[in-house]
Design a protein around this motif. Structure first.
Motif, PDB file in Angstrom:
ATOM      1  N   ALA A 227       0.835  -1.194   0.000  1.00 19.95           N
ATOM      2  CA  ALA A 227       0.000   0.000   0.000  1.00 19.95           C
ATOM      3  C   ALA A 227       0.877   1.255   0.000  1.00 19.95           C
ATOM      4  O   ALA A 227       2.008   1.239   0.480  1.00 19.95           O
ATOM      5  N   PHE A 228       0.343   2.321  -0.555  1.00 15.49           N
ATOM      6  CA  PHE A 228       1.033   3.613  -0.513  1.00 15.49           C
ATOM      7  C   PHE A 228       0.035   4.707  -0.154  1.00 15.49           C
ATOM      8  O   PHE A 228      -1.170   4.579  -0.366  1.00 15.49           O
ATOM      9  N   THR A 229       0.544   5.774   0.420  1.00 15.94           N
ATOM     10  CA  THR A 229      -0.305   6.858   0.884  1.00 15.94           C
ATOM     11  C   THR A 229      -0.573   7.864  -0.233  1.00 15.94           C
ATOM     12  O   THR A 229       0.163   7.916  -1.226  1.00 15.94           O
ATOM     13  N   PRO A 230      -1.604   8.696  -0.066  1.00 13.77           N
ATOM     14  CA  PRO A 230      -1.805   9.778  -1.037  1.00 13.77           C
ATOM     15  C   PRO A 230      -0.583  10.684  -1.150  1.00 13.77           C
ATOM     16  O   PRO A 230      -0.265  11.152  -2.244  1.00 13.77           O
ATOM     17  N   LYS A 231       0.117  10.924  -0.032  1.00  9.30           N
ATOM     18  CA  LYS A 231       1.320  11.761  -0.073  1.00  9.30           C
ATOM     19  C   LYS A 231       2.397  11.110  -0.939  1.00  9.30           C
ATOM     20  O   LYS A 231       3.027  11.774  -1.767  1.00  9.30           O
ATOM     21  N   GLU A 232       2.599   9.792  -0.779  1.00  9.05           N
ATOM     22  CA  GLU A 232       3.560   9.085  -1.627  1.00  9.05           C
ATOM     23  C   GLU A 232       3.166   9.182  -3.087  1.00  9.05           C
ATOM     24  O   GLU A 232       4.025   9.325  -3.967  1.00  9.05           O
ATOM     25  N   ALA A 233       1.874   9.082  -3.347  1.00  9.60           N
ATOM     26  CA  ALA A 233       1.411   9.144  -4.737  1.00  9.60           C
ATOM     27  C   ALA A 233       1.679  10.513  -5.337  1.00  9.60           C
ATOM     28  O   ALA A 233       2.169  10.632  -6.467  1.00  9.60           O
ATOM     29  N   ARG A 234       1.367  11.572  -4.593  1.00  6.39           N
ATOM     30  CA  ARG A 234       1.585  12.928  -5.118  1.00  6.39           C
ATOM     31  C   ARG A 234       3.065  13.213  -5.355  1.00  6.39           C
ATOM     32  O   ARG A 234       3.430  13.945  -6.286  1.00  6.39           O
ATOM     33  N   GLU A 235       3.917  12.653  -4.496  1.00  2.00           N
ATOM     34  CA  GLU A 235       5.350  12.940  -4.584  1.00  2.00           C
ATOM     35  C   GLU A 235       6.118  11.903  -5.407  1.00  2.00           C
ATOM     36  O   GLU A 235       7.344  11.971  -5.496  1.00  2.00           O
ATOM     37  N   ALA A 236       5.410  10.974  -6.035  1.00  2.00           N
ATOM     38  CA  ALA A 236       6.060   9.934  -6.831  1.00  2.00           C
ATOM     39  C   ALA A 236       6.679  10.524  -8.093  1.00  2.00           C
ATOM     40  O   ALA A 236       6.339  11.634  -8.539  1.00  2.00           O
ATOM     41  N   ALA A 237       7.579   9.742  -8.675  1.00  2.00           N
ATOM     42  CA  ALA A 237       8.168  10.156  -9.956  1.00  2.00           C
ATOM     43  C   ALA A 237       7.144  10.066 -11.074  1.00  2.00           C
ATOM     44  O   ALA A 237       7.108  10.916 -11.977  1.00  2.00           O
ATOM     45  N   GLU A 238       6.299   9.030 -11.018  1.00  2.00           N
ATOM     46  CA  GLU A 238       5.265   8.807 -12.024  1.00  2.00           C
ATOM     47  C   GLU A 238       4.086   8.112 -11.360  1.00  2.00           C
ATOM     48  O   GLU A 238       4.212   7.516 -10.278  1.00  2.00           O
ATOM     49  N   ALA A 239       2.950   8.144 -12.034  1.00  4.50           N
ATOM     50  CA  ALA A 239       1.776   7.394 -11.597  1.00  4.50           C
ATOM     51  C   ALA A 239       1.014   6.947 -12.838  1.00  4.50           C
ATOM     52  O   ALA A 239       1.071   7.593 -13.890  1.00  4.50           O
ATOM     53  N   PHE A 240       0.317   5.841 -12.710  1.00  4.56           N
ATOM     54  CA  PHE A 240      -0.517   5.363 -13.810  1.00  4.56           C
ATOM     55  C   PHE A 240      -1.581   4.428 -13.261  1.00  4.56           C
ATOM     56  O   PHE A 240      -1.512   3.990 -12.105  1.00  4.56           O
TER      57      PHE A 240
END
Length: 283
Positions: A227-240
């Motif tokens: 699992a990952f947090t919304p903060k991790e998602a916003r600060e990720a290099a990419e998302a898909f």
């Protein structure tokens, strides 16, 4: 005359299709479904979809007498009769028909319906440019691993997201992202790891997600199921996000924050290409 659909053992024009008033899928959402992508007339990852259908039926103790080969014949019949080149083929199995009661009879005859939808699945604007997703609390029931037709929570979340100007929505529970309302959420860390949720009752096991995981393993890409947090998602290099009807779609903004530089990243582009190559789609 519109599409040819499949209803309870027969291929009929959609205008003539009928389901019973007392069908438990209609009254209780006591039904499961699957959606398989069709590209150039060929079903993609269908073995994974039919395996998931069988699992969902087993979890609800719905005993469909048709074999996997029988179901594949229904799918092929729908694709052929509708001359479907690109789109999806939809299957739904309800427990059957009985007078409305929370308790259902011990012996029921499940009802299978199916239809096709023509759609552009490759080369879309969303795949090329990426999309923005909203974040909302997850409103759904506990057993999300069963692909039931009870989708009102997803409908409400998607509709609210669209009203706020987002293309889609990721759902959040207990401080972590569960999944998209009709997709599997992924992020790419700055050291190149691909993060996505592990299988559990909290999320639906995505067929496109599983197919992509196989490709990552084959090509030496690091995928981590956690699992990952919304903060991790916003600060990720990419998302898909992945799904049968959208394949691999970049997410370039989450809420009001751009992901990375706000454009589809190199890992996402690589995964798009690998998936299309595996599906036999010409570059």
């Amino acid at each position: 005359m519109g599409r040819i659909v499949y209803v309870h053992g027969q291929f009929v024009p959609e205008e003539e299709a009928r389901i019973g008033l007392f069908d438990r899928g209609f009254l209780f959402g006591d039904a499961v479904y699957e959606v398989t992508a069709v590209i150039a007339g060929r079903m993609i990852d269908n073995d994974l979809h039919l395996a998931r259908l069988e699992r969902s039926l087993g979890e609800l103790d719905i005993r469909l007498s048709l074999s996997r080969a029988d179901i594949e014949a229904v799918q092929a019949g729908l694709i052929g009769r509708n001359a479907l080149s690109d789109g999806v083929v939809y299957l739904q199995v309800s427990r059957g028909e009985a007078d409305r009661d929370f308790f259902y009879p011990g012996a029921m005859e499940p009802k299978l319906i199916g239809f096709t939808q023509a759609k552009t699945l490759t080369g879309t604007k969303a795949q090329a440019e990426g999309i923005a997703v909203d974040l909302q609390p997850d409103p759904r029931w506990h057993r999300r691993d069963i692909k039931t037709t009870m989708l009102l929570g997803q409908v409400m979340a998607k509709q609210a997201a669209r009203g706020r100007g987002f293309a889609d929505v990721w759902l959040v529970e207990d401080g972590v992202v569960t999944e998209g309302a009709s997709s599997t959420a992924h992020i790419v860390t700055h050291d190149g790891r691909i993060l996505t949720r592990a299988a559990s009752e909290a999320t639906l096991p995505g067929c496109t997600q599983r197919a992509l995981a196989r490709l990552c393993e084959r090509h030496g890409l690091r995928i981590e199921e956690r699992a990952f947090t919304p903060k991790e998602a916003r600060e990720a290099a990419e998302a898909f996000q992945t799904s049968a009807s959208s394949l691999v779609t970049p997410v370039v903004r989450i809420g009001d924050q751009a992901v990375g530089d706000g454009r589809p990243g190199p890992m996402t582009r690589k995964l798009q290409a690998l998936y299309l190559e595996a599906a036999g789609v010409p570059a």
